[in-house]
Design a protein around this motif. Sequence first.
Motif, PDB file in Angstrom:
ATOM      1  N   CYS A  92      -1.754  -9.126 -11.179  1.00 30.23           N
ATOM      2  CA  CYS A  92      -0.641  -8.270 -11.571  1.00 30.23           C
ATOM      3  C   CYS A  92      -1.186  -6.970 -12.154  1.00 30.23           C
TER       4      CYS A  92
ATOM      5  N   ILE B 125      -5.251  -5.228   8.123  1.00 34.42           N
ATOM      6  CA  ILE B 125      -4.320  -4.120   8.391  1.00 34.42           C
ATOM      7  C   ILE B 125      -3.540  -3.877   7.111  1.00 34.42           C
ATOM      8  N   GLY B 126      -3.603  -2.661   6.603  1.00 35.16           N
ATOM      9  CA  GLY B 126      -2.798  -2.321   5.432  1.00 35.16           C
ATOM     10  C   GLY B 126      -3.631  -2.025   4.204  1.00 35.16           C
TER      11      GLY B 126
ATOM     12  N   GLY C 123      -2.009  -0.984   1.080  1.00 32.50           N
ATOM     13  CA  GLY C 123      -1.090  -0.835  -0.051  1.00 32.50           C
ATOM     14  C   GLY C 123      -1.701  -1.578  -1.244  1.00 32.50           C
TER      15      GLY C 123
ATOM     16  N   GLY D 106      -3.521  -4.828   0.027  1.00 31.31           N
ATOM     17  CA  GLY D 106      -4.764  -4.604   0.761  1.00 31.31           C
ATOM     18  C   GLY D 106      -5.861  -4.136  -0.181  1.00 31.31           C
TER      19      GLY D 106
ATOM     20  N   GLN E 149      -6.253  -4.674  -3.297  1.00 32.57           N
ATOM     21  CA  GLN E 149      -6.788  -5.771  -4.128  1.00 32.57           C
ATOM     22  C   GLN E 149      -7.642  -6.723  -3.289  1.00 32.57           C
TER      23      GLN E 149
ATOM     24  N   THR F 108      -2.476   5.079   6.028  1.00 35.35           N
ATOM     25  CA  THR F 108      -2.165   6.115   5.043  1.00 35.35           C
ATOM     26  C   THR F 108      -3.165   6.002   3.885  1.00 35.35           C
TER      27      THR F 108
ATOM     28  N   ARG G  79       4.932   7.224  -3.797  1.00 35.19           N
ATOM     29  CA  ARG G  79       4.971   5.815  -3.404  1.00 35.19           C
ATOM     30  C   ARG G  79       4.235   5.041  -4.489  1.00 35.19           C
ATOM     31  N   ARG G  80       4.317   3.750  -4.435  1.00 35.91           N
ATOM     32  CA  ARG G  80       3.800   2.914  -5.532  1.00 35.91           C
ATOM     33  C   ARG G  80       2.346   3.268  -5.821  1.00 35.91           C
TER      34      ARG G  80
ATOM     35  N   ILE H 160      -3.521   1.754  15.969  1.00 31.14           N
ATOM     36  CA  ILE H 160      -3.636   0.399  16.507  1.00 31.14           C
ATOM     37  C   ILE H 160      -2.795   0.349  17.778  1.00 31.14           C
TER      38      ILE H 160
ATOM     39  N   ALA I  47      -1.927  -7.197   5.669  1.00 31.29           N
ATOM     40  CA  ALA I  47      -1.553  -6.863   4.281  1.00 31.29           C
ATOM     41  C   ALA I  47      -0.461  -5.799   4.412  1.00 31.29           C
ATOM     42  N   THR I  48       0.546  -6.156   5.176  1.00 32.70           N
ATOM     43  CA  THR I  48       1.507  -5.151   5.651  1.00 32.70           C
ATOM     44  C   THR I  48       2.832  -5.170   4.895  1.00 32.70           C
TER      45      THR I  48
ATOM     46  N   ASN J 298       9.520   1.388   5.645  1.00 34.22           N
ATOM     47  CA  ASN J 298       8.440   0.581   6.243  1.00 34.22           C
ATOM     48  C   ASN J 298       9.000  -0.426   7.248  1.00 34.22           C
TER      49      ASN J 298
END
Length: 535
Positions: A54, A181-182, A184, A187, A189, A207, A327-328, A354, A377-378, A497
Amino acid sequence: MSVEKFDAVVVGAGIAGLYAIHRLREIGFSVKAFEKGDGVGGTWYWNRYPGARCDVESWDYSYTFSEELAQEWEWTERYPTQPEIERYLNHVADRFDLRRDIEFGTRIDQACFDESENRWLLRTSKDATIAARYLVSAAGALSEKFTPKISGVETFAGEQYHTSSWPAEGVDLANKRVGVIGTGSTGIQAIPQIAKEAEHLYVFQRTAQHVIPAQNHPLDEDQRREIKATFRQRLEEKLANAVGMSGFPEDPPSLLELDAETRREVFEGGWEVGGPVAVNRAFSDTGTNWDANKVLGELVIEKNSEAVNDPGVADKLLTIDHPIGSRRLIVGIDYFETYNRDNVTLVDASTAPIEAITAGGLRAGGDEIELDVLIYATGFDGVSGPLMAMDIQGVGGRLLRDKWATRPTAFLGLVASGFPNLFMITGPGSPSIFSNVIFAIEQHVDWIKDCLTYMTEHGFNHIDANPDVEDDWTQQVDKAAENLIVGSTKSWWTGENIPGKPAGLNFYLGGLHNYRAKCDEVADNGYEGFLLQSR
Ligand code: N01
């Protein structure tokens, strides 16, 4: 056909579901929770991927309703890991004897409001029919996973996993070529941990992202004593601010008004502290002023780039196309350093998109990359997603997903008009994940409990939202988000998304403290804006 009957059915046994069972029992309700997992924890049951933890500090990411609970539980780290949070939630379930009212391994697939009987009729994944006067959705904000449809997926000969349904027994990645993949929060972490295990890791990044270091640390004896001793003081602080966290910077300086040297000092101070708040809230104006935001973004990129040895890789990782915090904001541990390893390759999926999954791996930008394991990790279809995934039929058989086809709305994020006796915890239009979500959950559950107590005492058994008041609330939600940089970029926050999901920032961003005051005012005025009836 036998129908089991309850005063209230709770959907889910994560943080919200557990607390809802506890509170609803207190008012004498018969309660049953249905949980699709085989254990408690919700998000923290499912997201077992390597590195999951967390990014709200453990002492704040805790229930506050029981001081005894807070005094007896020992957190071991600043930012708790998934296993530790799962242990905590199991402890809560046992300590408050919650399991006897939970049916595990069972999903609610359908919920129909039965107008003639003024009750919800529910169908479970085990084909049982359940009747409930009230339905409380504790389905969670991040429980509906999103997996992109990539052509050729069925041909892949290797193993495939989504981070949010990671096998409890773990995945053996040793001697394997792994693709993630991903990039955010998930991903970022997982990637450093996976890199330590895999033979080779390929990261597919579409991104580039700003990342703040966690500066995580174990909690020593003194720190744990201090956390317990300050329980009440921290609770007061949490009640008083916009995000429901203690230690929240009260009066930060304006970045634009500081000279470059002082600005740098403040920034470096926040960086040393680490975590999302210390950097993102170090200045008063970076969330509203584009110039201030640009400077903060540049400072973060500069710091992030120091960790990467190869300038070409650093350039791909840090050519960021969006304002910081739009974004986050992501919190990482050794994320950029991971790209200095010989067994890690960054694939820039913005320039080498991809194209397809093949039997042997993945094709991106015309190149074939051989993989034994593919990890998505999408992310998630957030907040409204889990509710829309259920077949919820309100008055006149109207589907919730039809009502919400253009925008999810609910008065205070709690009740959606036309769906009486259905309460949503941290639903669209509430502060939800834009605050310390466990604290937001407690506020919602307490409000629901008080509302049901009031209804019982006044002879009401039917509550709906006045549609005009709901519209007015939606306008207030929009007004509170005006002039904020948050949400100015596509991400799961805006729903963009998910292919076909209408774009919009459906969160109340006026602050948890102000939102709480609004909810209290509505309650004090006899639940003004809600339509209460006796049927
Ligand atoms: O999901 P995300 P998440 N091809 O939606 C990429 C919470 N959380 O699971 O950015 C290639 O943020 C997508 O790319 P892009 C937290 O609230 C908290 O990481 O859309 N890539 C992105 O990189 C967080 O915000 C914690 O271009 C594709 C990634 O997948 C929320 O969960 C930890 C793609 C999805 O990122 C969600 O985070 C973890 C495609 N077709 C999560 N489709 C903590 O508390 C998607 N992507 C620390």
